[in-house]
Structures are given as C-alpha cells and as structure tokens.
Scaffold this active site. Structure first.
Site, short mmCIF file in Angstrom:
data_model
loop_
_atom_site.label_atom_id
_atom_site.label_comp_id
_atom_site.label_asym_id
_atom_site.label_seq_id
_atom_site.Cartn_x
_atom_site.Cartn_y
_atom_site.Cartn_z
N LYS A 188 68.44 9.46 52.88
CA LYS A 188 68.78 10.17 54.12
C LYS A 188 67.82 11.34 54.30
O LYS A 188 67.88 12.33 53.59
CB LYS A 188 70.21 10.72 54.10
CG LYS A 188 70.62 11.14 55.52
CD LYS A 188 71.68 12.20 55.58
CE LYS A 188 71.18 13.61 55.46
NZ LYS A 188 70.34 14.08 56.57
N GLU A 263 66.27 19.49 43.43
CA GLU A 263 65.08 20.34 43.64
C GLU A 263 65.45 21.29 44.77
O GLU A 263 65.60 20.86 45.91
CB GLU A 263 63.88 19.49 44.07
CG GLU A 263 63.41 18.46 43.06
CD GLU A 263 62.69 19.07 41.89
OE1 GLU A 263 62.37 20.28 41.92
OE2 GLU A 263 62.46 18.34 40.91
N CYS A 297 59.13 25.34 49.47
CA CYS A 297 60.01 25.81 48.39
C CYS A 297 59.20 26.62 47.39
O CYS A 297 59.70 27.56 46.81
CB CYS A 297 60.65 24.62 47.72
SG CYS A 297 59.46 23.43 47.09
N GLU A 395 65.55 33.44 50.34
CA GLU A 395 64.46 32.57 50.77
C GLU A 395 64.39 32.59 52.30
O GLU A 395 65.35 32.21 52.96
CB GLU A 395 64.73 31.15 50.26
CG GLU A 395 63.59 30.20 50.49
CD GLU A 395 63.93 28.78 50.03
OE1 GLU A 395 65.06 28.33 50.23
OE2 GLU A 395 63.03 28.13 49.47
P1 NAD Z 1 69.26 21.65 53.51
O1 NAD Z 1 69.89 21.83 52.19
O2 NAD Z 1 69.88 22.26 54.70
O3 NAD Z 1 69.16 20.08 53.86
C1 NAD Z 1 68.50 19.18 53.00
C2 NAD Z 1 69.05 17.80 53.26
O4 NAD Z 1 70.41 17.77 52.84
C3 NAD Z 1 69.04 17.38 54.72
O5 NAD Z 1 68.73 16.01 54.80
C4 NAD Z 1 70.47 17.63 55.14
O6 NAD Z 1 70.88 16.83 56.23
C5 NAD Z 1 71.21 17.24 53.88
N1 NAD Z 1 72.55 17.80 53.74
C6 NAD Z 1 73.02 18.98 54.23
N2 NAD Z 1 74.32 19.14 53.88
C7 NAD Z 1 74.67 18.05 53.16
C8 NAD Z 1 75.87 17.63 52.52
N3 NAD Z 1 76.97 18.37 52.55
N4 NAD Z 1 75.87 16.47 51.86
C9 NAD Z 1 74.74 15.70 51.80
N5 NAD Z 1 73.59 16.03 52.40
C10 NAD Z 1 73.54 17.20 53.07
O7 NAD Z 1 67.77 22.08 53.31
P2 NAD Z 1 66.63 22.10 54.41
O8 NAD Z 1 66.90 23.27 55.29
O9 NAD Z 1 66.50 20.74 55.02
O10 NAD Z 1 65.34 22.33 53.51
C11 NAD Z 1 64.90 23.57 53.14
C12 NAD Z 1 65.31 23.88 51.72
O11 NAD Z 1 64.82 22.87 50.83
C13 NAD Z 1 64.73 25.18 51.23
O12 NAD Z 1 65.71 25.89 50.52
C14 NAD Z 1 63.63 24.72 50.29
O13 NAD Z 1 63.29 25.65 49.31
C15 NAD Z 1 64.21 23.49 49.71
N6 NAD Z 1 63.16 22.64 49.17
C16 NAD Z 1 63.04 22.50 47.81
C17 NAD Z 1 62.00 21.74 47.26
C18 NAD Z 1 61.81 21.61 45.78
O14 NAD Z 1 61.08 20.72 45.35
N7 NAD Z 1 62.42 22.45 44.96
C19 NAD Z 1 61.10 21.12 48.12
C20 NAD Z 1 61.24 21.31 49.49
C21 NAD Z 1 62.29 22.04 49.99
#
Ligand code: NAD
Length: 501
Positions: A188, A263, A297, A395
């Site tokens: 997803k 991650e 990230c 962040e």
């Molecule tokens: P997010 O957590 O809002 O969403 C990530 C994904 O999770 C999306 O596909 C979203 O639809 C899904 N999601 C949200 N709520 C959910 C739930 N309750 N159950 C299942 N899935 C759910 O994050 P974002 O805003 O899309 O991305 C940014 C974040 O990702 C930042 O905090 C960034 O640091 C982190 N990130 C981490 C890495 C890493 O490798 N450590 C890499 C890239 C991004």
C-alpha cells in the site's frame, strides 16, 4: 479498463488509479470512494484514486496467500526466480524516464534528482536477487549419531506500507527485500502519491512476475492501510513512514504477534567542526537538508556549527540557501520543487511561527515561495536558541534547516544524542580522532563522515530509538523475511525407550 489522459508532454497518466490484484485491476464497485490526486506544481487534478475498502484488501491478501501457499513463486528454482528479478531490473531501467517523470509530476521531486533514484531502484532488485541466490543453511554433526540441518524458508505474506516522500525508491526497497526469498506481498503506497508506484507494479508483471506475488492496494492509511495491517492473512509487516503511524502499526501487529520492521522518522544532527573542510561541509550541509525538497527521513536537519566558525559558516549557508533555484521540478535547472501536498506545506510553514515563539532567529525563507501556483516553500533556515526547541526536536520534513551553535565536541555529541530519534548522524572534520569519536558515540543507525547520505546496499540501514525497529540490508532482510527450520536426522537408529513394551 482505465482510460488514458494525455498530459501534453511525455507520458500518459491513467484517469483512475486502481488496485492491482492477481495482476489485474479489480472491478469498479458502485459507491466506492474516489480521492483526488493533485499535481503539487500546478495544483491541478492529475487523476483520481479509487480507494480499496476492506473487501478489496481481503481479495488482495487472498491473492498473495494463494500465490504463497500454492503458487509457483516460493517453489521456483532460485535461478528462475533470479532471472525474473533481473528482468524486472532491466525493464525498470528501460522505463526509467517514464517512472522518473511520473514521480516528478506526482510528487514534485526535481527530475534530475529522481533520475538517480530510478537507477538505484532497479539495482535493488538485482542486489537482493543475488543475496537470495547465495542463501545457505547450516549443518551440525557434533552430537554423535545425529545430523541436524538448518534451512531457511520464506516467511509468507507481507503487508508492505510506503510513504510519499520518495514513493518508488521506498516501495521498491520494501518489495526487493521481501520477495526474493519466495514471499508474496500486498503493497500500500501513500494515498497522496500513487501514480508512479502503480506503473512500477505493472512493470513488475510485464517483466514476468507471476500474478499474486506483488498485489497493490490504494487508499488512506486509516481505511486501506489499517485493513491491511490487521488482516489475519498477513504474516509480517514492513513499514516505512512516520513514527506515530509506526507505533499504531506495531500495536496492531502485537495483538496478532506478527513481526514488524519499521523505518521511521528522524531529526539527524549534522555536526560541522572547526576542523572541517569548510567548502565541502557547506555543500554537504545544503545537500543534507534541501535534497528531495527537504522531505527525507535521513535529512541532516539539525545543523550544529562550532562557535568559532559559526558566523562565517551561517552567513555562507544563508547566502547559498537564498540562491537555491525553486521551481518546476521538470526543469533541469530546478533544485527544490514543491512539497508533496497542501496540508504538508501548511504544516512545514507553521514551524516558522513555532520557531519565532521559542526565540529562534529566522535567517532566511519562512514563506510560501512567490510562484504563481504550487505548494512551494522558500528554502528556510532558523538559528535556534536551544536544542530543546520544537524545531530541534520535531521532524519538520521540508526545506527547513535548524541551526545551533556548540563549543566543544562533548557538547555537540550530547546535543546530537538529545533526540527521541536516531536514524543518522553527519560529521564534518578533517581530524580522524574527532570523526571516529562521533562515529562511536552518536546513537544512530548510520553515521556519514565528510559526506552526505551515501546509501550502501550491502550495509544495514535503519534507526535507533524512535527511528525504527529492524534494518534494511542483506543480513537483516534474511532474518526478517525468512523462517529458520531445524530438521534432525538420526545417522544410526538411536536407542529409544519403548513405552508399554
Ligand atoms: P505516514 O506515517 O503518515 O504514512 C506512511 C504510510 O502509512 C502511508 O502509506 C499511509 O497511508 C500509511 N498509514 C497511515 N496510517 C496508517 C495506519 N493506521 N495503518 C496502516 N497504514 C497507515 O508517513 P508519511 O507522511 O507518508 O511519510 C513521512 C514519514 O516517513 C516521515 O516521518 C519520514 O521520516 C518517514 N520516512 C522514513 C524513512 C526511513 O527509511 N526511516 C524513509 C522515508 C520516510
């Protein structure tokens, strides 16, 4: 069938992004929810996304389950599986321009930057195929009369969840670390940026991946994502995204005792010592915060500058930040494009007031960029009064640098570690002992010395503390995505007690 809308230039975009289950789009159900997909540069609608509800998620998991329980993929000779993964690499390379364009239009990432990501994405399928082809077991013969063989088996069906900041690279990393061992999955991607990922999953099938190995569902986290991670047919969850979501997912997984690899976010310190090569440190600090439109990230978002060089370094940093070319991500000159969606832009801008309220000095930027349209934010830098300020602890995930000054290396390391995150750390110093000390003492999963963000696929990548659980990388992916089985053979029929004889 999806009809196709020509976008004047380059590649077509489907008008409705759908799931892909068993290699096909499921029928469109009446009354389903459509969400807009908007181009962050023009603020115009690009397409709509048909959200997968719990029934569609159920069908996707059932497909992955069938492909795992009875399909060819887990049972295939490794050379055959490897051939398909190599074919995927080749086809992704052949479509790199198309995918880069979709990423650029759908996410707003500068085209030149995205092109590099496409090459790395293709390489990750090849790399993990190689690792899978050298996977081996263990044999023990120390116990006299017995042979014990330890083998690895694929673990089953994975739920894979990806964010919007680099949709193709991050979704690919999840798939490429999961399927080479024989697993199947349901992916997803983010509801904000589904276009490029949908095309990438089509390409996997065009390259010969059997249907059901990678299924795609689209929709919001609270609807589609939550139905997926709590589905009883899932054996493990690989998640890349924010820390708060990671916590919810781990809680859901805990109820079913399903293993998770997370991650998550970061607020990494970028330590600029007086002993640094200042030109390179300056370049590196700018790359560290402004690459990928600041939505990374692993960004070096807390820039700690040694006080003796701070006035000069900060002045030069600000001058360069003011000169960054903000604009259309399709233009080869653009260095920073728009943020991925409106609410995110507003959130990033809200930190300007937060910074001011906590006594930080706004050094540059801080406003929506003066372009006619689009979710552009001026490259922004603030000088914080203390590491306790929210701009140092939270962040922000945009082109927003927080600078701080320090006197001694002890102080810099302590500041670097006073964070709930621990994804990465950067150090700039020509002094070997200083670099080594930072490498030892900073509590983070990756430390970059005198370089910004080089990603080594052979090494583990992931976070300490609230930046994650587990690692991406060959050894850690084998551990996470395979099961260990011990099979014990008697070499000579051993004596046995004969109950009731
Ligand atoms: P997010 O957590 O809002 O969403 C990530 C994904 O999770 C999306 O596909 C979203 O639809 C899904 N999601 C949200 N709520 C959910 C739930 N309750 N159950 C299942 N899935 C759910 O994050 P974002 O805003 O899309 O991305 C940014 C974040 O990702 C930042 O905090 C960034 O640091 C982190 N990130 C981490 C890495 C890493 O490798 N450590 C890499 C890239 C991004």
């Amino acid at each position: 069938m999806n009809s196709v809308v020509a976008l004047n230039r380059d590649w077509p975009v489907v008008d409705r992004v759908r799931s892909l289950i068993d290699g096909e789009s499921p029928p469109l159900r009446a009354g389903g929810i459509d969400l807009p997909i908007v181009n962050p540069t023009t603020e115009e609608g690009l397409a709509v996304l048909r959200e997968a509800d719990a029934t569609e998620v159920d069908a996707a998991v059932a497909s992955a389950r069938r492909a795992f329980d009875t399909g060819p993929w887990p049972r295939m000779d490794i050379n055959e599986r490897k051939d398909i993964l190599y074919a995927i690499r080749d086809r992704l390379r052949a479509h790199a321009d198309e995918l880069a364009w979709l990423e650029c239009v759908g996410v707003g990432l500068p085209l030149a930057h995205v092109r590099g990501q496409m090459q790395r994405m293709a390489r990750s399928y090849e790399f993990f195929a190689e690792v899978a082809s050298t996977l081996h077991g263990e044999a023990y013969t120390q116990a006299k009369g017995w042979l014990t063989v330890v083998t690895r088996e694929p673990k089953g069906v994975a739920a894979l969840i990806a964010p919007w900041n680099a949709p193709l690279s991050l979704a690919s990393m999840r798939i490429a670390t999961c399927i080479p061992w024989g697993n199947t999955c349901v992916l997803k991607p983010s509801e904000y940026t589904p276009l490029s990922v949908r095309r990438m999953v089509e390409i996997l099938h065009e390259a010969g991946l059997p249907p059901g190995v990678v299924n795609l569902v689209n929709g919001r986290g609270a609807v589609t994502g939550s139905a997926l991670v709590s589905h009883p047919g899932i054996d493990m969850i690989g998640f890349t995204g924010g820390t708060a979501t990671g916590r919810d997912i781990m809680t859901a997984a805990g109820r079913r005792l399903v293993p998770v690899a997370l991650e998550l976010g970061g607020k990494s310190a970028n330590i600029i010592c007086a002993s640094a090569d200042i030109e390179r440190a300056l370049d590196g600090a700018l790359v560290g915060i402004f690459a990928n439109n600041g939505q990374q990230c692993l960004a070096g978002s807390r820039i700690l500058v040694q006080r003796s060089i701070a006035p000069m370094f900060i002045e030069r940093f600000v001058e360069r930040a003011r000169n960054i070319r903000v604009g259309d991500p399709l233009s080869p000159r653009t260095e920073v494009g728009p943020l991925a969606y409106r609410a995110h832009m507003e959130r990033v801008l809200s930190y300007v007031d937060i910074a001011r309220a906590e006594g930080a000095q706004l050094l540059t930027g801080g406003r929506r960029a003066a372009l006619e349209r689009g979710w552009f934010v001026e490259p922004t830098a603030v000088l914080a009064a203390s590491n306790d300020a929210r701009v140092c602890q939270e962040e922000i995930f945009g082109p927003f640098a927080t600078l701080l000054e320090f006197d001694t290396l002890d102080e810099a390391i302590a500041i670097a570690n006073r964070s709930r995150f621990g994804l990465a750390g950067y150090v700039w110093s020509e002094d070997f002992a200083t670099a080594m000390r930072c490498s030892r003492e900073i509590r983070a999963g990756t430390i970059w010395i005198n370089t910004p963000m080089m990603r080594e696929l052979r090494a583990p990548f992931g976070g300490y503390k609230e930046s994650g659980v587990g690692r991406d990388g060959p050894a850690s992916s084998v551990d996470f995505y395979t099961e260990l089985k011990s099979t014990i053979f008697p070499l000579d029929p051993p004596p046995m007690h004969r109950y009731g004889a």
